[in-house]
Design a protein around this motif. Sequence first.
Motif, PDB file in Angstrom:
ATOM      1  N   SER A  29       0.826  -1.209   0.000  1.00 47.43           N
ATOM      2  CA  SER A  29       0.000   0.000   0.000  1.00 47.43           C
ATOM      3  C   SER A  29       0.856   1.254   0.000  1.00 47.43           C
ATOM      4  O   SER A  29       0.548   2.230  -0.698  1.00 47.43           O
ATOM      5  CB  SER A  29      -0.935  -0.001   1.214  1.00 47.43           C
ATOM      6  N   ALA A  30       1.939   1.239   0.775  1.00 50.33           N
ATOM      7  CA  ALA A  30       2.835   2.391   0.799  1.00 50.33           C
ATOM      8  C   ALA A  30       3.433   2.627  -0.588  1.00 50.33           C
ATOM      9  O   ALA A  30       3.541   3.778  -1.041  1.00 50.33           O
ATOM     10  CB  ALA A  30       3.944   2.161   1.822  1.00 50.33           C
ATOM     11  N   TYR A  31       3.810   1.544  -1.257  1.00 50.81           N
ATOM     12  CA  TYR A  31       4.357   1.649  -2.617  1.00 50.81           C
ATOM     13  C   TYR A  31       3.343   2.305  -3.548  1.00 50.81           C
ATOM     14  O   TYR A  31       3.679   3.189  -4.345  1.00 50.81           O
ATOM     15  CB  TYR A  31       4.713   0.245  -3.106  1.00 50.81           C
ATOM     16  N   ILE A  32       2.095   1.906  -3.433  1.00 56.50           N
ATOM     17  CA  ILE A  32       1.033   2.454  -4.285  1.00 56.50           C
ATOM     18  C   ILE A  32       0.794   3.922  -3.971  1.00 56.50           C
ATOM     19  O   ILE A  32       0.704   4.770  -4.872  1.00 56.50           O
ATOM     20  CB  ILE A  32      -0.264   1.640  -4.117  1.00 56.50           C
ATOM     21  N   PHE A  33       0.689   4.262  -2.679  1.00 57.97           N
ATOM     22  CA  PHE A  33       0.443   5.652  -2.292  1.00 57.97           C
ATOM     23  C   PHE A  33       1.601   6.559  -2.699  1.00 57.97           C
ATOM     24  O   PHE A  33       1.392   7.679  -3.179  1.00 57.97           O
ATOM     25  CB  PHE A  33       0.206   5.747  -0.783  1.00 57.97           C
ATOM     26  N   ASN A  34       2.820   6.094  -2.496  1.00 56.31           N
ATOM     27  CA  ASN A  34       3.984   6.896  -2.884  1.00 56.31           C
ATOM     28  C   ASN A  34       4.010   7.137  -4.385  1.00 56.31           C
ATOM     29  O   ASN A  34       4.267   8.251  -4.858  1.00 56.31           O
ATOM     30  CB  ASN A  34       5.273   6.198  -2.453  1.00 56.31           C
ATOM     31  N   THR A  35       3.736   6.088  -5.131  1.00 58.88           N
ATOM     32  CA  THR A  35       3.693   6.207  -6.591  1.00 58.88           C
ATOM     33  C   THR A  35       2.587   7.163  -7.028  1.00 58.88           C
ATOM     34  O   THR A  35       2.790   8.003  -7.917  1.00 58.88           O
ATOM     35  CB  THR A  35       3.469   4.823  -7.227  1.00 58.88           C
ATOM     36  N   LEU A  36       1.435   7.041  -6.390  1.00 53.65           N
ATOM     37  CA  LEU A  36       0.314   7.909  -6.740  1.00 53.65           C
ATOM     38  C   LEU A  36       0.644   9.373  -6.474  1.00 53.65           C
ATOM     39  O   LEU A  36       0.275  10.257  -7.253  1.00 53.65           O
ATOM     40  CB  LEU A  36      -0.931   7.490  -5.956  1.00 53.65           C
ATOM     41  N   LEU A  37       1.351   9.653  -5.365  1.00 53.52           N
ATOM     42  CA  LEU A  37       1.745  11.028  -5.061  1.00 53.52           C
ATOM     43  C   LEU A  37       2.622  11.595  -6.164  1.00 53.52           C
ATOM     44  O   LEU A  37       2.432  12.729  -6.611  1.00 53.52           O
ATOM     45  CB  LEU A  37       2.484  11.083  -3.726  1.00 53.52           C
ATOM     46  N   VAL A 121       9.072  -4.011 -10.177  1.00 48.63           N
ATOM     47  CA  VAL A 121       8.943  -3.169  -8.990  1.00 48.63           C
ATOM     48  C   VAL A 121      10.291  -2.565  -8.637  1.00 48.63           C
ATOM     49  O   VAL A 121      11.312  -3.268  -8.584  1.00 48.63           O
ATOM     50  CB  VAL A 121       8.391  -3.979  -7.799  1.00 48.63           C
ATOM     51  N   ASP A 122      10.300  -1.269  -8.366  1.00 48.70           N
ATOM     52  CA  ASP A 122      11.526  -0.598  -7.976  1.00 48.70           C
ATOM     53  C   ASP A 122      11.726  -0.728  -6.471  1.00 48.70           C
ATOM     54  O   ASP A 122      10.784  -0.546  -5.700  1.00 48.70           O
ATOM     55  CB  ASP A 122      11.456   0.884  -8.364  1.00 48.70           C
ATOM     56  N   PRO A 123      12.936  -1.016  -6.008  1.00 47.66           N
ATOM     57  CA  PRO A 123      13.158  -1.249  -4.573  1.00 47.66           C
ATOM     58  C   PRO A 123      13.130   0.009  -3.721  1.00 47.66           C
ATOM     59  O   PRO A 123      13.213  -0.075  -2.497  1.00 47.66           O
ATOM     60  CB  PRO A 123      14.550  -1.891  -4.547  1.00 47.66           C
ATOM     61  N   THR A 124      13.002   1.177  -4.325  1.00 44.13           N
ATOM     62  CA  THR A 124      13.040   2.420  -3.565  1.00 44.13           C
ATOM     63  C   THR A 124      11.762   2.697  -2.793  1.00 44.13           C
ATOM     64  O   THR A 124      11.724   3.584  -1.947  1.00 44.13           O
ATOM     65  CB  THR A 124      13.299   3.605  -4.512  1.00 44.13           C
ATOM     66  N   GLY A 125      10.685   1.983  -3.084  1.00 40.07           N
ATOM     67  CA  GLY A 125       9.426   2.228  -2.388  1.00 40.07           C
ATOM     68  C   GLY A 125       8.411   2.961  -3.223  1.00 40.07           C
ATOM     69  O   GLY A 125       7.340   3.336  -2.731  1.00 40.07           O
ATOM     70  N   TYR A 126       8.712   3.161  -4.500  1.00 42.29           N
ATOM     71  CA  TYR A 126       7.775   3.775  -5.447  1.00 42.29           C
ATOM     72  C   TYR A 126       8.213   3.393  -6.852  1.00 42.29           C
ATOM     73  O   TYR A 126       9.352   2.983  -7.074  1.00 42.29           O
ATOM     74  CB  TYR A 126       7.737   5.302  -5.292  1.00 42.29           C
ATOM     75  N   SER A 127       7.290   3.502  -7.780  1.00 36.10           N
ATOM     76  CA  SER A 127       7.591   3.142  -9.159  1.00 36.10           C
ATOM     77  C   SER A 127       8.677   4.032  -9.740  1.00 36.10           C
ATOM     78  O   SER A 127       8.635   5.262  -9.588  1.00 36.10           O
ATOM     79  CB  SER A 127       6.316   3.257 -10.005  1.00 36.10           C
ATOM     80  N   GLY A 253       3.907  19.901  -2.823  1.00 37.47           N
ATOM     81  CA  GLY A 253       3.336  18.805  -2.054  1.00 37.47           C
ATOM     82  C   GLY A 253       3.964  17.468  -2.365  1.00 37.47           C
ATOM     83  O   GLY A 253       4.299  16.696  -1.457  1.00 37.47           O
ATOM     84  N   ALA A 254       4.132  17.166  -3.643  1.00 39.50           N
ATOM     85  CA  ALA A 254       4.700  15.877  -4.024  1.00 39.50           C
ATOM     86  C   ALA A 254       6.195  15.805  -3.754  1.00 39.50           C
ATOM     87  O   ALA A 254       6.780  14.720  -3.777  1.00 39.50           O
ATOM     88  CB  ALA A 254       4.409  15.573  -5.488  1.00 39.50           C
ATOM     89  N   SER A 255       6.825  16.945  -3.469  1.00 37.89           N
ATOM     90  CA  SER A 255       8.242  16.930  -3.108  1.00 37.89           C
ATOM     91  C   SER A 255       8.476  16.342  -1.719  1.00 37.89           C
ATOM     92  O   SER A 255       9.627  16.149  -1.323  1.00 37.89           O
ATOM     93  CB  SER A 255       8.821  18.352  -3.188  1.00 37.89           C
ATOM     94  N   GLN A 256       7.407  16.052  -0.985  1.00 34.84           N
ATOM     95  CA  GLN A 256       7.537  15.243   0.228  1.00 34.84           C
ATOM     96  C   GLN A 256       8.051  13.851  -0.122  1.00 34.84           C
ATOM     97  O   GLN A 256       8.673  13.178   0.702  1.00 34.84           O
ATOM     98  CB  GLN A 256       6.178  15.152   0.942  1.00 34.84           C
ATOM     99  N   LEU A 257       7.760  13.403  -1.350  1.00 38.33           N
ATOM    100  CA  LEU A 257       8.277  12.154  -1.928  1.00 38.33           C
ATOM    101  C   LEU A 257       7.701  10.888  -1.309  1.00 38.33           C
ATOM    102  O   LEU A 257       8.168   9.795  -1.621  1.00 38.33           O
ATOM    103  CB  LEU A 257       9.809  12.099  -1.841  1.00 38.33           C
ATOM    104  N   ALA A 258       6.706  11.014  -0.470  1.00 39.50           N
ATOM    105  CA  ALA A 258       6.106   9.825   0.135  1.00 39.50           C
ATOM    106  C   ALA A 258       4.715  10.152   0.657  1.00 39.50           C
ATOM    107  O   ALA A 258       4.450  11.269   1.100  1.00 39.50           O
ATOM    108  CB  ALA A 258       6.975   9.297   1.270  1.00 39.50           C
ATOM    109  N   LEU A 259       3.828   9.150   0.583  1.00 38.53           N
ATOM    110  CA  LEU A 259       2.477   9.282   1.117  1.00 38.53           C
ATOM    111  C   LEU A 259       2.040   7.949   1.729  1.00 38.53           C
ATOM    112  O   LEU A 259       0.880   7.622   1.776  1.00 38.53           O
ATOM    113  CB  LEU A 259       1.502   9.713   0.007  1.00 38.53           C
ATOM    114  N   GLY A 260       3.020   7.187   2.206  1.00 42.22           N
ATOM    115  CA  GLY A 260       2.740   5.842   2.691  1.00 42.22           C
ATOM    116  C   GLY A 260       2.632   5.715   4.191  1.00 42.22           C
ATOM    117  O   GLY A 260       2.606   4.606   4.712  1.00 42.22           O
ATOM    118  N   SER A 261       2.570   6.850   4.888  1.00 43.32           N
ATOM    119  CA  SER A 261       2.446   6.797   6.344  1.00 43.32           C
ATOM    120  C   SER A 261       1.607   7.964   6.824  1.00 43.32           C
ATOM    121  O   SER A 261       1.363   8.930   6.085  1.00 43.32           O
ATOM    122  CB  SER A 261       3.824   6.852   7.005  1.00 43.32           C
TER     123      SER A 261
END
Length: 440
Positions: A29-37, A121-127, A253-261
Amino acid sequence: MKLNGKKLLVGAVTVSAVSSPALAVSADSAYIFNTLLFLIGGFLVMWMAAGFAMLEAGLVRTKNVAEICVKNVSLYAIACIMWMLMGYNLMYSGVDGGYFGQFFSLWSPDDTATLVEGAKVDPTGYSAGSDFFFQMVFVATTASIVSGTVAERIKLFPFLAFTVVLAGLIYPIQGAWKWGGGWLDAAGFQDFAGSTLVHSTGGWAALVGALILGPRLGRFSKDGRIKPMPGSSMPLATLGTFILWLGWFGFNGASQLALGSLGDAVSVSNIFVNTNMAAAGGAVSAMLVTKAVYKKVDLSMILNGALAGLVSITAEPLTPTPIIATAIGGVGGALVVFAVPFFDKLKIDDVVGAISVHLVCGIWGTLAVPLTNDAASLSIQLLGIGAIGIFVTISSAIAWFALKTTVGIRLDEEDEERGSDLAELGMEAYPEFGKGSQKF
């Protein structure tokens, strides 16, 4: 994580936000949210290209509107291609505390991806593709800053050739110093979303271009008078400003680079609030200052004031409180009111005020970071501003002078007088106005 003692309802379970650790979702889910951001932020920043196009179309004269639209569409496309061919890997691949990554290295989503359940899948936590897309649209923003400054007298193809150099070399090299994990990042330089790396970079390149290109015909008289050259459409410029204001939520906003938490979601929300308040502060400040100084309210100054506020908060949109963000933007709005006539007095012709907005306020925003971010040092902020300014100025000057001495960069006097629409495109943006429109 404490959120004012409130409780968060997650699914059917009530969780105390006071005493519980940060709420986390599954890795998938974190991977999906981060990618979506990244993707949502990316298409919002891409939409800023429309904002720049409309802003510039409104602030240039009628006889140059079609050509400025061509430049904005073309520079975006060229920037994207150059980012794929070499920009991304030059900025991010193998910098490791140094100065740049890999030259002439074609980016591909397969570079770092691994196969997981049939998906790469990229190992960084987002696509990897979402990151590439988000970072790509930033370089187009940098090129758009230059476009407005040198409008109405530069040739189309030399400008696009400069865009190739800016997007393929200048922007990614200096970007590698901070965002690529280079030497400025190791030194502790702070620039959250690019007050210096994006906006000042575009501003320095624009300033050098304006100096080498020279002012528009008739803009400055020999006795020092400044001839006003009103733009074609203030409503269009206003629309462009609102589009840019909207796109900036993705930019910052997207420069936070994550939306998984939980923490990331709160941070993105706060960044949105601060970004909006800085723009509001800049617009109101510019309105009040122009009224006090000139006894009239200037719409173009209010528009640039809002943009100045946005540029000012971009270096650190997370740590300020909303009132401090408003003040930071307000200072930016006031700076623009004084910077525009200052550059006019120096006979530096900036058609849309981009140098004042992006360079001056980019510097101010970067210097303001230590006011709210304890991790930032004023001396290191000055080091970053100076190093990037020197590099971009010298490299831009080399590119501009090379183009000037080979193919030439300026329209001849006759073509400039009749307008770049007819001279470069053989068409008019508003043909129903007839030939009379070309007298503007």
